[in-house]
Each structure stands twice: as C-alpha cells, then as structure tokens.
Design an enzyme around this catalytic site. Sequence first.
Site, mmCIF file in Angstrom:
data_model
loop_
_atom_site.group_PDB
_atom_site.id
_atom_site.type_symbol
_atom_site.label_atom_id
_atom_site.label_comp_id
_atom_site.label_asym_id
_atom_site.label_seq_id
_atom_site.Cartn_x
_atom_site.Cartn_y
_atom_site.Cartn_z
ATOM 1 N N ARG A 53 6.905 -11.423 4.998
ATOM 2 C CA ARG A 53 6.471 -11.259 6.378
ATOM 3 C C ARG A 53 7.135 -12.326 7.226
ATOM 4 O O ARG A 53 7.145 -13.493 6.832
ATOM 5 C CB ARG A 53 4.938 -11.388 6.476
ATOM 6 C CG ARG A 53 4.250 -10.352 5.634
ATOM 7 C CD ARG A 53 2.753 -10.516 5.623
ATOM 8 N NE ARG A 53 2.166 -9.469 4.779
ATOM 9 C CZ ARG A 53 0.866 -9.249 4.638
ATOM 10 N NH1 ARG A 53 0.012 -9.999 5.284
ATOM 11 N NH2 ARG A 53 0.435 -8.292 3.860
ATOM 12 N N ASP B 231 -2.660 -7.502 -5.558
ATOM 13 C CA ASP B 231 -3.026 -6.400 -4.688
ATOM 14 C C ASP B 231 -3.529 -5.219 -5.508
ATOM 15 O O ASP B 231 -2.971 -4.902 -6.551
ATOM 16 C CB ASP B 231 -1.771 -5.969 -3.924
ATOM 17 C CG ASP B 231 -2.103 -5.390 -2.565
ATOM 18 O OD1 ASP B 231 -3.290 -5.345 -2.216
ATOM 19 O OD2 ASP B 231 -1.153 -4.990 -1.875
ATOM 20 N N HIS C 128 -8.461 -1.226 0.040
ATOM 21 C CA HIS C 128 -7.479 -2.291 -0.213
ATOM 22 C C HIS C 128 -8.263 -3.499 -0.660
ATOM 23 O O HIS C 128 -9.313 -3.790 -0.097
ATOM 24 C CB HIS C 128 -6.740 -2.725 1.050
ATOM 25 C CG HIS C 128 -6.064 -1.640 1.803
ATOM 26 N ND1 HIS C 128 -4.702 -1.531 1.858
ATOM 27 C CD2 HIS C 128 -6.545 -0.638 2.553
ATOM 28 C CE1 HIS C 128 -4.384 -0.500 2.633
ATOM 29 N NE2 HIS C 128 -5.477 0.066 3.064
ATOM 30 N N CYS D 210 0.791 -1.239 0.000
ATOM 31 C CA CYS D 210 0.000 0.000 0.000
ATOM 32 C C CYS D 210 0.820 1.285 0.000
ATOM 33 O O CYS D 210 0.522 2.185 -0.791
ATOM 34 C CB CYS D 210 -1.000 0.053 1.150
ATOM 35 S SG CYS D 210 -1.123 -1.393 2.154
ATOM 36 N N LYS E 107 -14.350 -4.095 6.815
ATOM 37 C CA LYS E 107 -14.036 -4.888 5.628
ATOM 38 C C LYS E 107 -15.095 -5.950 5.362
ATOM 39 O O LYS E 107 -15.846 -6.349 6.256
ATOM 40 C CB LYS E 107 -12.668 -5.560 5.780
ATOM 41 C CG LYS E 107 -12.655 -6.671 6.814
ATOM 42 C CD LYS E 107 -11.341 -7.425 6.806
ATOM 43 C CE LYS E 107 -11.311 -8.457 7.918
ATOM 44 N NZ LYS E 107 -10.010 -9.054 8.159
ATOM 45 N N HIS F 261 -5.180 -1.103 -4.927
ATOM 46 C CA HIS F 261 -5.642 -0.029 -4.054
ATOM 47 C C HIS F 261 -6.461 0.932 -4.877
ATOM 48 O O HIS F 261 -6.028 1.373 -5.937
ATOM 49 C CB HIS F 261 -4.449 0.649 -3.381
ATOM 50 C CG HIS F 261 -3.725 -0.276 -2.468
ATOM 51 N ND1 HIS F 261 -2.619 -0.986 -2.850
ATOM 52 C CD2 HIS F 261 -4.013 -0.669 -1.196
ATOM 53 C CE1 HIS F 261 -2.235 -1.763 -1.859
ATOM 54 N NE2 HIS F 261 -3.060 -1.599 -0.838
ATOM 55 N N GLN G 91 1.032 -10.934 -3.681
ATOM 56 C CA GLN G 91 -0.392 -10.600 -3.569
ATOM 57 C C GLN G 91 -0.894 -10.064 -4.900
ATOM 58 O O GLN G 91 -0.175 -9.352 -5.591
ATOM 59 C CB GLN G 91 -0.585 -9.508 -2.517
ATOM 60 C CG GLN G 91 -0.190 -9.913 -1.122
ATOM 61 C CD GLN G 91 -0.442 -8.786 -0.150
ATOM 62 O OE1 GLN G 91 0.003 -7.665 -0.352
ATOM 63 N NE2 GLN G 91 -1.169 -9.086 0.917
#
Length: 663
Positions: free
Chosen positions: A385, A405, A536, A356, A490, A407, A403
């Site tokens: 991670r 991912d 997200h 992000c 979420k 945004h 990911q």
Amino acid sequence: MINLTVDGILQEGASASDGFGLFTSKSVVAMRVNGELRDLAHKLADGDVVEGVEISSEDGLNILRHSAAHVLAQAVQTINPEAKLGIGPPIRDGFYYDFDVVDSFTPEDLKALEKQMERIIRSGQRFVRRVTNDGDARIELSGELYKLELIGLKGSDLGEGSAEVGAGELTIYDNVDPQSGETVWRDLCRGPHLPNTRMIGNGFALTRVAAAYWRGNENNKQLQRIYGTAWPTKDELRAHQERLEEAARRDHRRLGTELDLFSFPEEIGSGLAVFHPKGGIIRRVMEDYSRKRHEESGYDFVYSPHITKSNLFEISGHLGWYADGMFPPMKMDEEIDENGVVRKQGQDYYLKPMNCPFHILIFKSQARSYRDLPLRMFEFGSVYRYEKSGVLHGLTRVRGMTQDDAHLFVTPDNMEQELTDVIGFVLGLLRDYGLDDFYLELSTREEGNPKFVGADDIWEKATATLQKVATATGLELVPDPGGAAFYGPKISVQARDAIGRTWQMSTIQLDFNLPERFDLEFTAADGSKQRPVMIHRALFGSIERFFGVLTEHYAGHFPPWLAPVQVVGIPVADAFSDYLHSVAAELRKHGVRVMVDDSDDRMQKKIRNHTKDRVPFMLIAGGEDADSGAVSFRFRDGSQENGVPVDVAIERILEAIKTKAQV
RNA sequence: GCCGACUUGGCGCAAUUGGUAGCGCACCUCACUUGUAAUGAGGUGGUUAGGGGUUCGAGUCCCCUAGUCGGCUCCA
C-alpha cells in the site's frame, strides 16, 4: 440564605453563595452545578445541586490543562503580540494551543515560553468569566480572525474547538492581575477555569511543536501547535515523564536495532522492512503457531500472487476509490506488428493492496453448494500500500506487509455461529501470544447515510449478530456508531499492552459489497441460487505490526517459545565448555534453540552480553556443577538458581517453551 | 502529502565564531583462563546520507533529492 445539596448532602440555609465559600479544600478547583461544570466563582441559586471537582479528577485535570493552555497563549502573545490564536483544548495528559505565526517555534522558544508561563503563573492572575454576545465579541476580538470564525460556528459541531464556544452563552475569560485589578489578557472560552493561574503550580512542561491544520482539515492553513503536559504536582509530572521514558525504552524501532531483529534499508525504500535472522526466528515461530491453529480450526490454506491485471481491482472497486493508496501500475504496452495488427494487448498490472479478490476468485472457481459453506480461506498474504510518507512508522505502519488474512464465505444462517467461532478463535490466539487484556469495538453504520451499501435487513441482522456475539464474550464493548466500512459492520479487538497502551489488533468485518460485485452465489438446499456473506478477518492485522506490538509489549523480553536464542551456556572457565556443549546437545535434540558461548570473553562479560540480548535462560557451569552433573540458571532479571541437576534443568526449559510461559 | 527538526565509521555520540573529523561499544590480533552485568594491550574502519552552490577553506552556511523523527491529515 439558600438551600443547596452539596456533594450529596442537603444544606439548608447555606451561607455560601459561591464555590469559594462552599469548598475550603484547596484541591477543589471547580464545581458541578446541576450537572454543569462551573467556576468556583459561579453564583449559586436556591435548590442547586453542587459537587466539588477535585483537581486530580478527570474534570479537574482537564480544567487544569485548559487553564495551562490559556497561560501558554498569553505567554506567546506577550512575547509575540502578532501571534493569532487558534484553539487550545485539554487533551490526554496535557494540552495544546494553535497559533498562526510567521516563524514556527523552536525548542529555544519553548524554553522562553515556559519561563514566561512561570511568571504569569506566579503573578496569580484571576480567571474571570464574562458573558458577552456575538456583536460585542466580534468587536473585541476583531484581530483574532480564527476566534471570529469560531463565533460564527457557535453551536455547531466543532470537535476540539468546543472548548472555545459551547452551546450556551458566549463567554470570554479575562485574566485579571490581582494587584492592579486590570485585565491583562483575554480569550474567547467556554470555561470553566481554575480560580487563578497560581493553581497551575509547577507540574507543567511544554513538550513539542508541530504543525496542525486549522480545524483539522488538510485544505486549511497549517497553524503552529505547541503541546504541553500539566499535572497537579511536580511529582506527577515527573512520573508522567518516566512513563514516556519507559515507552521510549520499549520502542520496537530501537529494540529492532539493539536486538538485531529487523531494519529498513534506505536502498529498498520507505516502509519496507527486512527481517534479520533473529527477527526471522521470532516471525517464523509466530507464523508456524498461527498456521497450526488455523489448521486445527478448519481453515483451508490458499496462495495467491502479488500482482494482478488491473481488471481484478476494477471489479472489486478498489481502483475506483482507493487508487491513491496503491502503488502505481506496471504498464505493459501493447505490441503492434509491421502490419499494424495488435500482437499483444497492453495491460496494467498492480501490486495487490489486499487479498480478498483473489480468495473470491478461488470461491468462484467452481459452483458452490450450501454444503460447501462455511468456506474458510487463509493466507499469509503480502500486500503493498502506498501509504503517505508522513504516516510511516516503524513496523506498525509500513508499505509492504504480510497479513494473516482469512475470508469466510458463509450463508446468512451460518453467520452467527461462524462469528462466534471466529471471535473465540481470535481471542484465544491473541492470549497465546501473551496479550490478555482486551475490549471490543463495534463499528456500525450511520442511519440514513446513503454511502452504506447493502439491504437494510441484512445490515440489521449482521449488526445484531455482531452485537450478540461480542456481548457473549463478556468483554467491554465500546460502540463506534458510523465507524463501519461502507460495505459492512465490524468488530475490532483492542488489546492493552504491558504498560497499558491500547492497540487495535484484530478486525472481523462483514462484507455485503464484494459478493455483489463479483456476483457470488451458492445453491441452497431448495435449489435456488443465493448470495453468500463474506467475513474478512485478520488477527494480527499484519505480521509486521503485530511483531512491533509484541516487541513493545515484552520490551524485547520475548517468552522462551518466541525468543530467538532460548538458552545460552556460559562456562565459568574454558575447561567447562565441553560439559556445557553436551548439555546443549541434549537440548538441541528437543528442538531448543541453544548456543554455548565459548568465546574468550570473561564470564561476567558473557552474562552482561546475553542479559542485554534478553536470552531467557542462561546456563552457567563450572567445577562445582560439572562434578555434580548440574547447571546453574541465571535469568534476565538477574535472579539465579544454582546446582540444578541437568535433567531437571532440561525438563524445566522444555516445559516453559511448551506452555508458552514467560520467565 | 503538509509543517518543523534531524542524518557524522555496524551501534550510540563528540567536533569553539566555517580552519581541514574524534570517543565509547562492536569488530580484528595478541596475552590472560577467570563462579553471576564490561580483563588488558594493540589494530582495522568515515571522501561527515547523495548531489549542487557560496568561500582561500564547508561536518558546520545556502539550494535540491533521499531517508529518519515529532505532529497534522489519512489508514479501504
């Protein structure tokens, strides 16, 4: 004589005074009296509304399993009187009981305990409820320090410990030997229980031992937990065990090795996967299709580096609250010249745990107008991670992952439309990958908890919007109050796989925090500066995890569009290899992943090999086929179709790939 | 991270009470050329995860490290 309503029917002047008199069926093991679960021995009062609880109902199974847990505890204390009791609730498919023992249990201990349990079960001890009070219970259970702690906690939120002490009276269940009438064992327990141990029958098994923190807190002592499973009949136990075996056969870690898809070389490190060529094809096709769909849906593709100076994650706040979950920094020490002047400033660089902040910087790279919004940035972003070693699990919990991912930067006015689009997009794409049984979970903030950032009105608006778009999907919506991240509510999409297990897939998360921290703004139509809302959203969660889920969902039988090898040609004899090569060449022209097995194995062996490899289409050809310009199909399930003209066969294969059909 | 179990050739597994590593598949070679889930014969391959210790002798016992598995805790 009392009046009772039994299973919905009013019985005036009923002669029965308890459940034993009321229910003659052996499958009724307890009852609900005015909505409360009670033992069959419970004395009924005039006007009670009573329902029988069948052993095979959810309540009945819980009672069976809870009673089995008691018998386990009794067995443990029979063999080892020093064992101290923790808690022993029913859980999905079974039960557990926690014990404080000096030596942890071994598999041999489990065998011995099962035997001891069988003895207790056969002896037909009665479960007898006895009301007590704090003072008496403390004396009676003075040796059971964990039970004493539970007595002290009575009425508060105990989670699974609530099987022991409920909100009502404090009760102890005595196990009474039917011959002697003596109480041979007792446990602090809210109940209810089966009438006697014999009703547990032989549909139980002890499954595993594990450690568990007392009351689920990792600062507390670890107790030894024994897990068991219990069912009304031996057949149901067997069916349950077969379900477990089926799950084991589908385990993506096992299939990953068998099908040569990926591995976790020890030299690289825990939780860091490499994809082999066959796994690589599946992954690439997954990614290609996802890219195509994102492109069609108005996403911009961006790229960002894997490492960054610490400053970025200081601004985002990750270093403040998430440093433990990150790989430690690469320290670039400062360099000082001979005059003591700093020639190069020292810096810490971090592997990114999320994408992000990078996308935010792209947003910030220029002044944004409301006309630019919504702005949708997509990236297959690799993140790292430092997951605790004990939680790593195949591809579903790793330390390095990619990911899918995105945004979305939106105005508050865009929010509803954008969320509606996103959820439609997510569900549509998941369906294309073969998952089509979903429910949604809406995680909201906990009222009054100060950890949640952001203005009340925007939380309310966002939550209401999420609720609205989630409801509009028509899917089941499960509330998850208090489950929101501190920075926003979420929706998560839960998918059920081919054998009914649920996996958390996509999350769509609103964020009021990062736009604030990075001071994001756009110019509104009236010329004022306003703050965008960030969404997200990851569909797969991570590609690795999704890969693992799909592998298990399909049990390795990937549909043709994903299969690493889509078609394999198997000649009946060497002489027909060329014929199949020409068919293969035609398929290859259309982009089909095809090979001809012209090794000198026998045909039967080749069929066996490629069936085990889960190749969706096996094309077999011998003299009969070659003469008529045909091939014979053989499928993974063993079925076959002979004499299919080559052009028809090719058309069928192409069609199956194009439509993402399963075969 | 915590508790427990486990780690033997590419894969799946063997090896009485510590006595000096075997099997199947895969792989290589040769022969066979076959109509719907394993053709036959021969061969290569392991200092038993790594390190240290006990012992005349360790795959077997002890310790450390790494990894795996099952749970617990965790999952921004």
